[in-house]
Design a protein around this motif. Structure first.
Motif, PDB file in Angstrom:
ATOM      1  N   PRO A 519       0.827  -1.214   0.000  1.00  0.00           N
ATOM      2  CA  PRO A 519       0.000   0.000   0.000  1.00  0.00           C
ATOM      3  C   PRO A 519       0.858   1.259   0.000  1.00  0.00           C
ATOM      4  O   PRO A 519       1.752   1.429   0.820  1.00  0.00           O
ATOM      5  N   GLY A 520       0.633   2.116  -0.974  1.00  0.00           N
ATOM      6  CA  GLY A 520       1.389   3.351  -1.104  1.00  0.00           C
ATOM      7  C   GLY A 520       2.544   3.276  -2.074  1.00  0.00           C
ATOM      8  O   GLY A 520       3.129   4.321  -2.416  1.00  0.00           O
ATOM      9  N   ARG A 521       2.881   2.070  -2.545  1.00  0.00           N
ATOM     10  CA  ARG A 521       3.991   1.953  -3.492  1.00  0.00           C
ATOM     11  C   ARG A 521       3.861   0.655  -4.283  1.00  0.00           C
ATOM     12  O   ARG A 521       3.901  -0.430  -3.702  1.00  0.00           O
ATOM     13  N   THR A 522       3.704   0.772  -5.591  1.00  0.00           N
ATOM     14  CA  THR A 522       3.661  -0.377  -6.494  1.00  0.00           C
ATOM     15  C   THR A 522       4.741  -0.194  -7.542  1.00  0.00           C
ATOM     16  O   THR A 522       4.824   0.844  -8.192  1.00  0.00           O
ATOM     17  N   ASP A 523       5.593  -1.227  -7.679  1.00  0.00           N
ATOM     18  CA  ASP A 523       6.744  -1.157  -8.577  1.00  0.00           C
ATOM     19  C   ASP A 523       6.658  -2.308  -9.571  1.00  0.00           C
ATOM     20  O   ASP A 523       6.775  -3.472  -9.193  1.00  0.00           O
ATOM     21  N   PHE A 524       6.441  -1.968 -10.857  1.00  0.00           N
ATOM     22  CA  PHE A 524       6.523  -2.945 -11.940  1.00  0.00           C
ATOM     23  C   PHE A 524       7.911  -2.798 -12.565  1.00  0.00           C
ATOM     24  O   PHE A 524       8.248  -1.725 -13.090  1.00  0.00           O
ATOM     25  N   LYS A 525       8.697  -3.874 -12.505  1.00  0.00           N
ATOM     26  CA  LYS A 525      10.064  -3.847 -13.017  1.00  0.00           C
ATOM     27  C   LYS A 525      10.160  -4.693 -14.278  1.00  0.00           C
ATOM     28  O   LYS A 525       9.852  -5.879 -14.267  1.00  0.00           O
ATOM     29  N   ILE A 526      10.600  -4.054 -15.369  1.00  0.00           N
ATOM     30  CA  ILE A 526      10.802  -4.729 -16.647  1.00  0.00           C
ATOM     31  C   ILE A 526      12.289  -5.050 -16.785  1.00  0.00           C
ATOM     32  O   ILE A 526      13.132  -4.151 -16.692  1.00  0.00           O
ATOM     33  N   LEU A 527      12.607  -6.316 -16.982  1.00  0.00           N
ATOM     34  CA  LEU A 527      13.981  -6.774 -17.161  1.00  0.00           C
ATOM     35  C   LEU A 527      14.177  -7.241 -18.595  1.00  0.00           C
ATOM     36  O   LEU A 527      13.431  -8.105 -19.065  1.00  0.00           O
TER      37      LEU A 527
END
Length: 531
Positions: A519-527
């Protein structure tokens, strides 16, 4: 008869040990003499023995021979003639030789002290860490067994026969002590790749191997003697385990914990606590779970994507065939019906059939569209997505760009990558609807280089890391593990195909998308691997 003497400053430390204490030198203004001159305010030079070098005659003094003390030895010298008379060359050479001998002796002592300080402070090199400390025997040899105290800190009485500048006798320095070398029985732990620490029953570290130094970012010298408990997010668990081991409740204990690292995020580890032959020594072995958990998660995502691809293909063919028949039958029926009200029903059938056809075509689009490969600059992709997002959400949303401009271009499909990043960013903006209304929504595009990265069961020397981060409510826990499955969606009315298409496009570049959400931070990381 009075003679002037040139006092070399460094010569104060070089008087020989047998100089008699009765040798007295007077200072009369700027003149030094061995006889007091009345009426010139002469003061006796005190504080220790004095080395004297013959100088020129004092103006106006008699020229008869005089016995003086030179280097502590009585000698008879003849003073030069009247004031201004030139000194004999042989006498001048003798004086210069005596001064040179004194200065050379002082230089040797200074060089010896300088070399000693270099050894004491390890030639100014930084503290050894990690793999540099594996050969600790070589490192500890830089510490002498004892250090002499500084000559500035010693006091010598005036009548002492010891020279001020002579090297002091060796004595143990109480302020700086040599750290104890690791026990011989623990040296083999440095050969292990796992993290190992030997601790007392109260948690004090006795030994830490090189792997643990690297993981914590802290040197062995700092760890030894410190408590090991603060390096865990839940130190009370280790304390309870040590208390149980001290009273022999068990010989070995296993549990999972989080290890706190310096200037880095905590990592999950599997802790194995075991007793040793010594009654108050315990071995703590830490097995990192991050790599295994990451590998399992990546394999699961790959399996999901493969299963999704097969499912979509099969369903698309099964749906498209009857849809064509339904739409054709509705068109024929509409031609036979004269009632306007009944034709409205046939139009609804045709419209819904077209909508389903469009959905099926969208699901099949990634597999049908040819892969157009060219040189791709990831920052051009981010800027294109940023302009599209700001055009749709012009107010209440702040887009932050945090780029590593050293990232090189790579071969890929630019349009597919734009669509993948746009799907992720658009989903984030839809989740930020409430914050956009409040005016404090934030979307971050961050690019970094990953080194020695493993994903997709393969290790890459360099990889692109593109983070799309928002400050929204986060992904619901109920769908976090299924977020890349179609038609799973966390938004009411969503089709659930955006992230599926994004994952498919990235996988066509041999990459992967990961999601880390709280909650408060969502990180989608593309490698994506780089050449």
């Amino acid at each position: 008869m009075k003679f002037a003497y040139l006092l070399v400053p460094l010569a104060l430390a070089a008087v020989s040990a047998d100089a008699p204490a009765r040798a007295r030198i007077w200072r009369c203004g700027n003149t030094y003499t061995n006889e007091e001159v009345k009426g010139q305010g002469c003061k006796l030079v005190e504080g220790g023995n004095v080395t004297v070098v013959r100088g020129t005659k004092v103006n106006g003094a008699a020229s008869s021979p005089k016995e003086v003390k030179v280097g502590g030895t009585p000698q008879t010298v003849s003073a030069p003639g009247s004031a201004g008379q030139r000194v004999d060359s042989s006498e001048q050479r003798a004086r210069d030789g005596e001064a040179r001998t004194i200065l050379e002796a002082e230089l040797k002592k200074a060089e010896s002290r300088h070399a000693e300080l270099l050894r004491e402070y390890n030639n100014g090199e930084p503290e050894k860490q990690g793999a540099e400390s594996k050969n600790y025997q070589k490192y500890w040899t830089a510490w002498p067994n004892s250090r002499p105290a500084s000559s500035a800190m010693r006091k010598t009485s005036p009548d002492s026969s010891a020279s001020w500048g002579a090297p002091p006798p060796p004595q143990q320095n109480k302020g700086l002590t040599k750290p104890a070398a690791p026990s011989q029985s623990f040296q083999s732990f440095d050969l292990l790749a796992t993290l190992v620490a030997v601790v007392r029953g109260d948690g004090t570290v006795l030994f830490a191997n090189s792997a643990l130094e690297d993981a914590l970012g802290t040197s062995r010298r700092t760890l030894e003697g410190a408590s090991f408990l603060p390096f865990f997010t839940e130190p009370h668990i280790l304390r309870t385990a040590l208390d149980g081991a001290r009273v022999n409740e068990y010989a070995a204990l296993r549990y999972d914990a989080w290890l706190v690292r310096q200037h880095a995020d905590a990592v999950p580890v599997h802790v194995v606590l075991a007793q040793t032959e010594s009654p108050d020594q315990f071995v703590v072995e830490l097995l990192p779970l991050e790599a295994q958990a990451r590998q399992d998660r990546e394999e699961r995502l790959i399996d999901q994507a493969q299963a999704t691809k097969e499912l979509i293909r099969n369903l698309a063919h099964e749906i498209k065939n009857p849809l064509g028949g339904i739409r054709g039958a509705a068109q024929l029926l509409e031609m036979e019906i004269d009632s306007r009200d009944l034709k409205e029903y046939t139009r609804v059938i045709i419209h819904e059939a077209d909508r389903l056809q469009t959905l099926v075509d969208r699901l099949l689009a990634p597999h049908r569209r040819p892969h157009v490969v060219g040189d791709v600059n990831i920052h051009e992709v981010c800027e294109r997505v940023r302009s599209l997002i700001l055009a749709e959400f012009p107010r209440g949303l702040k887009v932050v760009r945090d780029y590593d401009t050293s990232i090189p271009e790579f071969r890929g499909d630019r349009e597919q990558l734009i669509q993948a990043v746009l799907n992720i960013a658009h989903n984030a903006c839809q989740a930020l609807a409430d914050r956009i209304g409040a005016g404090d929504a934030q979307l971050v595009f961050r690019t970094r280089i990953g080194r020695q990265v493993t994903f997709g069961k393969q290790r890459y020397r360099l990889a692109l890391e593109l983070h799309v981060i928002d400050n929204g409510p986060g992904v619901p826990d109920s769908i976090k593990d299924r977020i890349f499955y179609p038609p799973v969606s966390g938004r009411e009315g969503g089709s659930g195909t955006g992230l599926t298409l994004a994952q498919t496009f990235v996988q066509q570049h041999h990459g992967l998308i990961e999601c880390d959400s709280v909650p408060g931070r969502t990180d989608f990381k593309i490698l994506i691997p780089l050449p």
